[in-house]
Motif scaffolding. Structure first.
Motif, PDB file in Angstrom:
ATOM      1  N   GLN A  63       0.848  -1.173   0.000  1.00  0.00           N
ATOM      2  CA  GLN A  63       0.000   0.000   0.000  1.00  0.00           C
ATOM      3  C   GLN A  63       0.894   1.238   0.000  1.00  0.00           C
ATOM      4  O   GLN A  63       1.896   1.285   0.691  1.00  0.00           O
ATOM      5  CB  GLN A  63      -0.911   0.028   1.227  1.00  0.00           C
ATOM      6  N   SER A  81     -14.765  10.821  -1.156  1.00  0.00           N
ATOM      7  CA  SER A  81     -13.549  10.029  -1.328  1.00  0.00           C
ATOM      8  C   SER A  81     -13.879   8.547  -1.242  1.00  0.00           C
ATOM      9  O   SER A  81     -14.831   8.133  -0.580  1.00  0.00           O
ATOM     10  CB  SER A  81     -12.532  10.416  -0.252  1.00  0.00           C
ATOM     11  N   TYR A  82     -13.084   7.749  -1.935  1.00  0.00           N
ATOM     12  CA  TYR A  82     -13.281   6.299  -1.946  1.00  0.00           C
ATOM     13  C   TYR A  82     -11.973   5.647  -2.331  1.00  0.00           C
ATOM     14  O   TYR A  82     -11.021   6.324  -2.741  1.00  0.00           O
ATOM     15  CB  TYR A  82     -14.399   5.906  -2.916  1.00  0.00           C
ATOM     16  N   THR A  83     -11.890   4.344  -2.186  1.00  0.00           N
ATOM     17  CA  THR A  83     -10.684   3.614  -2.556  1.00  0.00           C
ATOM     18  C   THR A  83     -11.031   2.465  -3.483  1.00  0.00           C
ATOM     19  O   THR A  83     -12.138   1.918  -3.443  1.00  0.00           O
ATOM     20  CB  THR A  83      -9.939   3.060  -1.329  1.00  0.00           C
ATOM     21  N   SER A 125      -9.272  -1.230  -4.615  1.00  0.00           N
ATOM     22  CA  SER A 125      -8.220  -2.177  -4.255  1.00  0.00           C
ATOM     23  C   SER A 125      -7.864  -3.026  -5.471  1.00  0.00           C
ATOM     24  O   SER A 125      -8.722  -3.716  -6.031  1.00  0.00           O
ATOM     25  CB  SER A 125      -8.702  -3.080  -3.110  1.00  0.00           C
ATOM     26  N   GLU A 134      -4.221  -0.376  -2.157  1.00  0.00           N
ATOM     27  CA  GLU A 134      -5.378   0.484  -1.936  1.00  0.00           C
ATOM     28  C   GLU A 134      -5.142   1.825  -2.632  1.00  0.00           C
ATOM     29  O   GLU A 134      -4.204   2.547  -2.307  1.00  0.00           O
ATOM     30  CB  GLU A 134      -5.603   0.702  -0.442  1.00  0.00           C
ATOM     31  N   PRO A 169      -6.602   5.443  -3.361  1.00  0.00           N
ATOM     32  CA  PRO A 169      -7.630   6.399  -2.948  1.00  0.00           C
ATOM     33  C   PRO A 169      -7.968   7.415  -4.035  1.00  0.00           C
ATOM     34  O   PRO A 169      -7.107   7.840  -4.800  1.00  0.00           O
ATOM     35  CB  PRO A 169      -6.982   7.096  -1.749  1.00  0.00           C
TER      36      PRO A 169
END
Length: 393
Positions: A6, A42-44, A46, A52, A54
């Motif tokens: 990450q 906001s969001y991520t 994967s 991850e 963002p």
């Protein structure tokens, strides 16, 4: 999908502002759980090998490398986010050749630059100021000798994130940096991740349903394996008298339109170390396929009539069964997204199994995908076009 890697990101907002829900077909109506408000949240996402990823909002300016990502953006209603493209004239005209059969769907490729021409540089990426880079960082590390891991992190932290999975094409080895975190995706799994970037889960699911139905329909109608043709998937380099060869049924999204058809690979026993092989006329004659699929043949870069003439003019080529029986066909692009995949799957099914799926009417360079009679189509054009242009309620 979780990975062991990450990135720690303290940087400017990845993208500027959210996209309004009613911004038009190609600008993209946010479907399903995205909504106009969540587009500004906001969001991520994967995805290997990036980990991850963002986002502060849905990308409006996308650095696009290979054609599959442009096709995915169009499919998700975000075609106007595409600002760069590999071989733009070839890719763009090929995409629009397919889209001609999807009412209301088109792609404006003119003016786009090839981001891979001359190599990828940090200066180039800083100048573009893209909200997202649809390019596998492992591809950058394996093809651009001046790049290292710190450069990858710098661009992700200060410009925009990377999203891509080049090595999923043929399950080739990633850069050493990602050896422990790399995962391979099918075409439609990769599309699912790109849909997550654009927050278009509903569009993805609707198109995936069309694909699943189409593939199931095709697989249920295939003849017994012993009755299937032997096939060579190649691109002729006529000037040098060699073929660039690809397998049919091996893992990877480069085979997304041939693997479901289960034909017998005439070159299955021919091995190569790279993403593709280079074979001679003699090797082709030894394999002597029933059918030759000329990869890239449907693009503006090749004229299938010229390819057939070149093969027939060669002493060894003229002896090939596929040449003698007029079964040399213009095949598609290996860099295919979901819309292209539906057409290329239909096209190849007709080329290999005309008795089951109807004769392939042929194609001409620069002309749209042929008009297939309604009762011989393997998927519903109107249904697909509606998903792309109107979204899913």
């Amino acid at each position: 999908m979780e990975t062991t890697r990450q990135f720690d990101r303290s940087r400017r907002a990845f993208v500027a502002t959210g996209i309004a829900a009613g911004s038009g077909a190609l600008a993209g109506c946010l479907g399903g759980d995205s909504g106009s408000e969540s587009g500004r949240d906001s969001y991520t996402v994967s995805m290997a090998p990036m980990g991850e990823i963002p986002f502060d909002a849905v990308p409006e300016n996308a650095f696009v490398s290979f054609t599959q990502y442009a096709d995915m953006a169009v499919a998700l209603g975000h075609g106007d986010a595409v600002r760069t493209l590999f071989a733009p004239e070839m890719s763009g005209t090929t995409m629009n050749g397919f889209y001609e059969r999807l009412e209301g769907v088109s792609f404006d490729w003119e003016g786009l630059k090839n981001p891979l021409e001359g190599g990828v540089t940090k200066e180039q990426l800083y100048s573009a100021e893209s909200d997202v880079h649809f390019l596998d960082p492992s591809y950058v590390l394996t093809t651009q000798p001046e790049w290292d891991e710190s450069d990858i992190e710098e661009i992700a932290d200060t410009v925009g994130p990377w999203v891509g999975s080049y090595h999923s094409g043929v399950h080739s080895d990633p850069a050493e940096t990602y050896a422990d975190s790399y995962e391979y995706y099918t075409l439609w799994e990769l599309f699912e991740n790109v849909a997550a970037v654009f927050r278009e889960r509903d569009r993805y699911e609707a198109l995936a349903e069309v694909y699943d139905e189409t593939r199931s329909q095709i697989e249920s109608a295939l003849p017994p394996e012993r009755e299937r043709p032997t096939v060579a998937r190649v691109t002729l380099d006529a000037d040098n008298g060699v073929f660039y060869a690809y397998h049919l049924n091996t893992p990877g999204f480069w085979q997304a339109e041939t693997r479901p058809l289960g034909a017998r690979d005439a070159l299955a026993d021919v091995a190569w170390s790279g993403d593709w092989g280079e074979i001679s006329y003699e090797t082709m004659l030894e394999a002597d396929p029933d059918v030759i699929l000329h990869l890239w043949g449907i693009t503006s870069r090749y004229a299938i009539g010229d390819i057939r003439a070149r093969l027939a003019a060669d002493a060894a080529g003229s002896e090939l069964t596929a040449v003698r029986n007029d079964r040399v066909f213009a095949s598609g692009m290996r860099y295919q997204g979901p819309l292209m995949n539906l057409f290329q799957l239909e096209m190849t099914a007709k080329q290999l199994y005309p008795e089951q799926f109807g004769e392939w009417p042929g194609s001409e360079p620069g002309e749209p995908y042929p008009a297939i009679p309604t009762d011989e189509r393997l998927f519903d054009r109107r249904r697909v076009a509606t998903i792309v242009t109107d979204g899913v309620e």
